[in-house]
Scaffold this active site. Structure first.
Site, PDB file in Angstrom:
ATOM      1  N   ASN A  17       0.876  -1.187   0.000  1.00 20.32           N
ATOM      2  CA  ASN A  17       0.000   0.000   0.000  1.00 20.32           C
ATOM      3  C   ASN A  17       0.917   1.243   0.000  1.00 20.32           C
ATOM      4  OD1 ASN A  17      -2.845   0.729   2.239  1.00 20.32           O
ATOM      5  ND2 ASN A  17      -2.520   1.296   0.134  1.00 20.32           N
ATOM      6  N   CYS A  78      -6.577   4.257   8.252  1.00 23.03           N
ATOM      7  CA  CYS A  78      -5.675   3.636   7.267  1.00 23.03           C
ATOM      8  C   CYS A  78      -4.700   2.774   8.049  1.00 23.03           C
ATOM      9  CB  CYS A  78      -4.934   4.686   6.446  1.00 23.03           C
ATOM     10  SG  CYS A  78      -3.758   3.929   5.289  1.00 23.03           S
ATOM     11  N   GLY A  79      -4.960   1.485   8.055  1.00 21.04           N
ATOM     12  CA  GLY A  79      -4.144   0.562   8.851  1.00 21.04           C
ATOM     13  C   GLY A  79      -2.700   0.526   8.398  1.00 21.04           C
ATOM     14  N   ASN A  80      -2.487   0.372   7.091  1.00 18.26           N
ATOM     15  CA  ASN A  80      -1.107   0.279   6.593  1.00 18.26           C
ATOM     16  C   ASN A  80      -0.358   1.589   6.819  1.00 18.26           C
ATOM     17  OD1 ASN A  80      -1.335  -2.397   5.631  1.00 18.26           O
ATOM     18  ND2 ASN A  80      -2.385  -1.672   3.788  1.00 18.26           N
ATOM     19  N   CYS A 232      -4.818  -3.155   1.658  1.00 19.89           N
ATOM     20  CA  CYS A 232      -5.604  -2.200   2.454  1.00 19.89           C
ATOM     21  C   CYS A 232      -5.811  -2.830   3.824  1.00 19.89           C
ATOM     22  CB  CYS A 232      -6.941  -1.921   1.767  1.00 19.89           C
ATOM     23  SG  CYS A 232      -8.006  -0.821   2.735  1.00 19.89           S
ATOM     24  N   SER A 234      -7.341  -1.736   6.653  1.00 25.44           N
ATOM     25  CA  SER A 234      -8.682  -1.703   7.253  1.00 25.44           C
ATOM     26  C   SER A 234      -9.612  -2.683   6.541  1.00 25.44           C
ATOM     27  CB  SER A 234      -9.252  -0.283   7.250  1.00 25.44           C
ATOM     28  OG  SER A 234      -9.138   0.315   5.981  1.00 25.44           O
TER      29      SER A 234
HETATM   30  N1  LIG Z   1      -9.357   4.490   0.939  1.00 26.83           N
HETATM   31  C1  LIG Z   1      -9.705   4.334   2.310  1.00 26.83           C
HETATM   32  C2  LIG Z   1      -8.614   4.666   3.273  1.00 26.83           C
HETATM   33  C3  LIG Z   1      -7.390   3.820   3.124  1.00 26.83           C
HETATM   34  C4  LIG Z   1      -7.323   2.519   3.871  1.00 26.83           C
HETATM   35  C5  LIG Z   1      -5.913   2.004   3.914  1.00 26.83           C
HETATM   36  N2  LIG Z   1      -5.265   1.725   2.697  1.00 26.83           N
HETATM   37  C6  LIG Z   1      -5.686   0.944   4.959  1.00 26.83           C
HETATM   38  O1  LIG Z   1      -4.594   0.360   4.967  1.00 26.83           O
HETATM   39  O2  LIG Z   1      -6.532   0.771   5.841  1.00 26.83           O
HETATM   40  C7  LIG Z   1     -10.938   5.170   2.655  1.00 26.83           C
HETATM   41  O3  LIG Z   1     -11.183   6.247   2.060  1.00 26.83           O
HETATM   42  O4  LIG Z   1     -11.653   4.741   3.550  1.00 26.83           O
END
Ligand SMILES: N[C@@H](CCC[C@H](N)C(=O)O)C(=O)O
Length: 295
Positions: A17, A78-80, A232, A234
């Protein structure tokens, strides 16, 4: 000229990510949507998420994070990226070291998350409790059971995808369970249709999940505001929660994404823990020309 011109950034990734971390503590700079899009548009600083680190707002926390997608929209989670911020705050000599303990408490618009170092380049994030009520996701309509909601695409009698589980991890997720390999779906075409479906008033991150074992899920994600990404965090959490609610798995799983693997545990106390790697690619400064003509 934008106050962001020549600000330093770290180009990182978390399981693939693409993450840019910027330390804005000690300043009142707030990244505008147009500035976020400009930063994302430069190959040196291209990101899936930009993690802007601000001074703490709540006592006892180490920093406040604003999380930007490539389209300039903001997310509560955003977990990562959170793992990347932890690495930067604990290891980058240019970012003040707030704690020697290898632990941080960070705040976003969705609440508090805590991060703990488990190895040199591996971190566990306590992502908090999942939101499972329809108005927490949020959905437009009041579904009492969010384990599978009424939503499908494709022919009415032979849908391509249907009945996703929906979960908030501080951001909205729809998880479609599939029997086939997720790679066999044209997620680049399907994703945008579902992301902006009217059932999701704040749009949604769209995942295809194949349960490949009692503790294993293969996942591909179309991210809200960012499109196809290699991982991703989350979404991986949401997939484990959604699969566990349907008794497809227990309370933990390795989630295999195109860019790497995350280990997710939905603890008995309802908190979701995500463990995974970070990588530092390079550091650089934002080119002033990026911001020419922006207002
Ligand atoms: N695009 C997502 C936010 C990003 C999440 C991320 N890549 C993760 O690692 O959790 C949004 O707008 O919710």
């Amino acid at each position: 000229m934008s106050a962001l011109a020549q600000r330093r950034f770290l180009k990182m990734h978390g399981a693939g990510n693409a993450i840019v971390v910027m330390d804005l503590r000690g300043s009142s700079i707030r990244v505008s949507p147009a500035e976020a899009r400009a930063i994302a548009g430069d190959p040196r600083s291209a990101f899936d998420q930009l993690m802007a680190v601000h001074d703490p707002v709540t006592e006892g926390t180490d920093a406040y994070l604003r999380i930007y997608n490539t389209d300039g929209s903001e997310s509560g989670a955003c977990g990562n990226g959170t793992r990347c911020v932890a690495f930067a705050m604990l290891d980058d000599p240019a970012m003040a070291r707030p704690a020697e303990s290898g632990r941080l408490t960070l705040e976003t618009s969705a609440g508090l998350v805590s991060v703990k170092r488990v190895a040199d380049r591996s971190f566990t994030v306590d992502m908090g409790r999942p939101g499972l009520r329809w108005d927490e996701i949020p959905l437009r309509d009041p579904f009492q059971d969010t384990r599978r909601i009424e939503l499908q695409i494709g022919p009415i009698d032979d849908p391509v995808l249907h009945s996703p589980g929906v979960v908030s991890m501080g951001n909205p997720h729809a998880v479609f369970f599939v029997d086939r390999d997720p790679d066999t779906y044209d997620l680049g075409r399907i994703g945008p249709m579902l992301e902006g479906h009217p059932i999701f008033p704040e749009r949604a991150n769209i995942s295809l999940a194949q349960v490949t074992g009692r503790e294993a899920i293969k996942l591909r994600v179309w991210e809200r505001g960012a499109g196809l990404t290699l991982a991703c965090g989350s979404a991986a959490c949401a997939a484990v929660v959604a699969a566990s609610r349907l008794r497809m798995i227990g309370r933990q799983a390795h989630v295999n994404l195109p860019g790497g693997t995350l280990f997710i545990e939905w603890r008995a106390d309802d908190h979701v823990l995500m463990t995974g790697p970070v990588a530092l690619e390079w550091e650089d400064s934002l080119r002033p020309e990026l911001f020419t003509g922006l207002n």
